[in-house]
Design a protein around this motif. Structure first.
Motif, PDB file in Angstrom:
ATOM      1  N   ARG A 168       0.833  -1.211   0.000  1.00  0.00           N
ATOM      2  CA  ARG A 168       0.000   0.000   0.000  1.00  0.00           C
ATOM      3  C   ARG A 168       0.866   1.257   0.000  1.00  0.00           C
ATOM      4  NH1 ARG A 168      -1.002   3.055   4.101  1.00  0.00           N
ATOM      5  NH2 ARG A 168      -0.508   1.434   5.642  1.00  0.00           N
ATOM      6  N   MET A 169       1.904   1.265   0.831  1.00  0.00           N
ATOM      7  CA  MET A 169       2.770   2.436   0.925  1.00  0.00           C
ATOM      8  C   MET A 169       3.522   2.685  -0.385  1.00  0.00           C
ATOM      9  SD  MET A 169       4.287   1.776   4.774  1.00  0.00           S
ATOM     10  CE  MET A 169       5.272   3.281   4.817  1.00  0.00           C
ATOM     11  N   ILE A 170       4.005   1.622  -1.016  1.00  0.00           N
ATOM     12  CA  ILE A 170       4.755   1.756  -2.270  1.00  0.00           C
ATOM     13  C   ILE A 170       3.861   2.296  -3.379  1.00  0.00           C
ATOM     14  CG2 ILE A 170       5.905   0.431  -4.096  1.00  0.00           C
ATOM     15  CD1 ILE A 170       6.943  -1.428  -1.826  1.00  0.00           C
ATOM     16  N   LEU A 171       2.676   1.734  -3.521  1.00  0.00           N
ATOM     17  CA  LEU A 171       1.772   2.178  -4.578  1.00  0.00           C
ATOM     18  C   LEU A 171       1.284   3.596  -4.334  1.00  0.00           C
ATOM     19  CD1 LEU A 171      -0.300  -1.066  -5.243  1.00  0.00           C
ATOM     20  CD2 LEU A 171       1.583  -0.116  -6.595  1.00  0.00           C
ATOM     21  N   PHE A 178       4.102   9.798  -9.916  1.00  0.00           N
ATOM     22  CA  PHE A 178       3.825   9.674 -11.346  1.00  0.00           C
ATOM     23  C   PHE A 178       2.391  10.078 -11.704  1.00  0.00           C
ATOM     24  CE2 PHE A 178       7.247   6.684 -10.336  1.00  0.00           C
ATOM     25  CZ  PHE A 178       8.223   7.153 -11.201  1.00  0.00           C
ATOM     26  N   GLU A 179       1.725  10.636 -10.718  1.00  0.00           N
ATOM     27  CA  GLU A 179       0.406  11.242 -10.922  1.00  0.00           C
ATOM     28  C   GLU A 179      -0.599  10.295 -11.571  1.00  0.00           C
ATOM     29  OE1 GLU A 179       0.901  14.957 -12.943  1.00  0.00           O
ATOM     30  OE2 GLU A 179       1.697  15.935 -11.162  1.00  0.00           O
ATOM     31  N   PHE A 180      -0.825   9.176 -10.895  1.00  0.00           N
ATOM     32  CA  PHE A 180      -1.939   8.313 -11.262  1.00  0.00           C
ATOM     33  C   PHE A 180      -2.689   7.957  -9.982  1.00  0.00           C
ATOM     34  CE2 PHE A 180       1.689   5.428 -10.639  1.00  0.00           C
ATOM     35  CZ  PHE A 180       1.160   4.470  -9.787  1.00  0.00           C
ATOM     36  N   SER A 181      -3.858   7.446 -10.126  1.00  0.00           N
ATOM     37  CA  SER A 181      -4.674   7.118  -8.961  1.00  0.00           C
ATOM     38  C   SER A 181      -4.241   5.766  -8.401  1.00  0.00           C
ATOM     39  CB  SER A 181      -6.152   7.070  -9.352  1.00  0.00           C
ATOM     40  OG  SER A 181      -6.957   6.727  -8.252  1.00  0.00           O
ATOM     41  N   SER A 182      -3.938   5.730  -7.111  1.00  0.00           N
ATOM     42  CA  SER A 182      -3.462   4.494  -6.508  1.00  0.00           C
ATOM     43  C   SER A 182      -4.532   3.408  -6.590  1.00  0.00           C
ATOM     44  CB  SER A 182      -3.081   4.716  -5.045  1.00  0.00           C
ATOM     45  OG  SER A 182      -2.785   3.472  -4.417  1.00  0.00           O
ATOM     46  N   PRO A 183      -4.184   2.239  -7.102  1.00  0.00           N
ATOM     47  CA  PRO A 183      -5.161   1.143  -7.178  1.00  0.00           C
ATOM     48  C   PRO A 183      -5.530   0.593  -5.803  1.00  0.00           C
ATOM     49  CG  PRO A 183      -2.994   0.346  -7.788  1.00  0.00           C
ATOM     50  CD  PRO A 183      -2.875   1.838  -7.649  1.00  0.00           C
ATOM     51  N   TYR A 184      -4.748   0.965  -4.775  1.00  0.00           N
ATOM     52  CA  TYR A 184      -5.030   0.466  -3.434  1.00  0.00           C
ATOM     53  C   TYR A 184      -6.162   1.247  -2.760  1.00  0.00           C
ATOM     54  CZ  TYR A 184      -3.519  -2.561   0.389  1.00  0.00           C
ATOM     55  OH  TYR A 184      -3.459  -3.558   1.321  1.00  0.00           O
ATOM     56  N   HIS A 185      -6.555   2.353  -3.376  1.00  0.00           N
ATOM     57  CA  HIS A 185      -7.594   3.197  -2.776  1.00  0.00           C
ATOM     58  C   HIS A 185      -8.899   2.408  -2.580  1.00  0.00           C
ATOM     59  CE1 HIS A 185      -9.763   6.851  -1.784  1.00  0.00           C
ATOM     60  NE2 HIS A 185     -10.690   6.516  -2.661  1.00  0.00           N
ATOM     61  N   GLY A 186      -9.422   2.467  -1.373  1.00  0.00           N
ATOM     62  CA  GLY A 186     -10.682   1.792  -1.077  1.00  0.00           C
ATOM     63  C   GLY A 186     -10.534   0.367  -0.574  1.00  0.00           C
ATOM     64  N   ILE A 187      -9.313  -0.165  -0.550  1.00  0.00           N
ATOM     65  CA  ILE A 187      -9.098  -1.519  -0.036  1.00  0.00           C
ATOM     66  C   ILE A 187      -8.808  -1.439   1.464  1.00  0.00           C
ATOM     67  CG2 ILE A 187      -7.654  -3.581  -0.141  1.00  0.00           C
ATOM     68  CD1 ILE A 187      -7.120  -2.993  -3.057  1.00  0.00           C
TER      69      ILE A 187
END
Length: 402
Positions: A168-171, A178-187
């Protein structure tokens, strides 16, 4: 809309326009003449046309400007995001770990390195951080639930959460850079079942202290009546014992055979010694007072807690017919005994290294009634006295009359 402006103090012309939501003013060496102004206005029109088309490259017009580097990096990040041109997870995680090491204890660094080596890199190492999806994460977590330990057990929810935390911390860090939405959001983390503490009763404590081999009697007295963690007591040195003030200064812990600072600010604390603890340490000083560690091996080195547990602690419990419990329960025992004695909860929390009393009441309070009979029976006697015996005088109302 941009414009060409004269700088009064120099008489030189400069560009004044907006790009990417920022005001940009770029100086020229041209004097403020009609011809020069016309020339720059022509260039400005071209700039604004390229901005509108999305083809403007700042560095082509103003190569020496600090803004050029700023907007070039911004454009590169944007292109990387659009093309998913982000570093591989294994590469980025290594850089991330190197940056984080300065704020972590060595034991935690070793844990995270093991998590990356054994779990995260085998799964995500060859994927770009910008291409990892929420589905990838959830499938990986589900696969962890099927992993067996060396003892044949499944990984616990708590262990799985600890593996997922570095991911989670790495992502999250990669998403910021790199200005993208973290895929971990909401988990959310897996729910961890609450585990009961198993403190010893006062009679059991007395049995243990009276029966344990003499060279470990003082060790267990200090453990039972200070609430020190295993690493804290094994790492305790004589220069952190203040007999004059009757205090133990907890400043370090023995972790994986090496001394490290306490794991957080709450653990960095001062423990007030009871007379029993003072006596035990006074006796212990006769044996190890000329060595660094309070409790140590014959050669003066720190104790190996696994060795002590297997060769002293568990055999002692078996000998006494007591239920097998981890040595850490001595810490829980100290908390329940302090509560039973009626000590101030805030004082107990400070002794234990807790920043608040919340954990104290949540974890230990259910043991207090068994030791002090403060379990509602006093309230029951009050009700019987005041409501079921009419011959007695009612209690006086101490509230202020209004």
């Amino acid at each position: 809309m941009g414009k060409i402006v004269e700088r009064p103090e120099t008489g030189k012309l400069f560009f004044d326009f907006r790009y990417e939501g920022k005001r940009c003013r770029e100086q020229t060496t041209l004097d403020s003449t009609p011809a020069n102004r016309k020339k720059l206005e022509s260039i400005l029109k071209k700039i604004e046309a390229e901005i509108t088309l999305g083809t403007f490259e700042y560095h082509r017009y103003f190569p020496n400007s600090p803004r050029a580097e700023e907007f070039t990096k911004q454009a590169e990040v944007q292109r990387a995001r659009e093309a998913h041109d982000t570093p591989l997870f294994e590469v980025f995680s290594k850089d991330w770990l190197d940056e984080m090491k300065i704020q972590w204890r060595q034991s935690h660094i070793t844990t995270v390195e093991g998590t990356l080596k054994n779990y995260l890199n085998p799964e995500f190492g060859e994927k770009e951080v910008g291409c990892i999806t929420k589905q990838d994460i959830l499938e990986f977590r589900a696969s962890l639930a099927k992993v067996s330990t060396r003892k044949g057990n499944r990984l616990s929810a708590s262990r799985i959460n600890r593996i997922m935390t570095p991911l989670r911390m790495i992502l999250s860090e990669a998403a910021n850079r790199f200005e993208f939405s973290s895929p971990y959001h909401g988990i959310k983390s897996l729910k961890v079942p609450r585990t009961d503490v198993e403190p010893f009763g006062i009679d059991e404590v007395r049995q243990i202290i009276d029966t344990v081999r003499p060279d470990f009697r003082n060790y267990y007295i200090v453990r039972f009546f200070t609430g020190m963690r295993t690493g804290e007591i094994d790492g305790l040195q004589w220069d952190h014992v203040d007999f004059r003030r009757r205090q133990i200064l907890v400043r370090q812990a023995l972790v994986n055979g090496r001394l490290e600072y306490t794991k957080n600010d709450g653990s960095f604390r001062t423990i007030e010694m009871s007379q029993l603890v003072v006596d035990a340490l006074t006796e212990q000083k006769k044996t190890t007072g000329k060595k660094d560690f309070v409790f140590c091996t014959r050669t003066g080195g720190p104790l190996n807690h696994n060795n002590v547990t297997k060769r002293v602690w568990y055999p002692l419990l078996r000998h006494l017919g007591l239920r097998k419990r981890r040595p850490y329960q001595t810490r829980h025992t100290a908390a329940t005994l302090w509560l039973a004695a009626g000590e101030n909860p805030e004082w107990i929390a400070r002794q234990m290294g807790h920043t608040t009393t919340e954990m104290l009441f949540r974890v230990y309070s259910r043991y207090v009634p068994n030791l002090t009979r403060r379990d509602g029976s006093a309230f029951e006697r009050l009700l019987i006295t005041q409501f079921q015996n009419p011959e007695l005088e009612p209690m006086e109302d101490t509230a202020d009359e209004k």
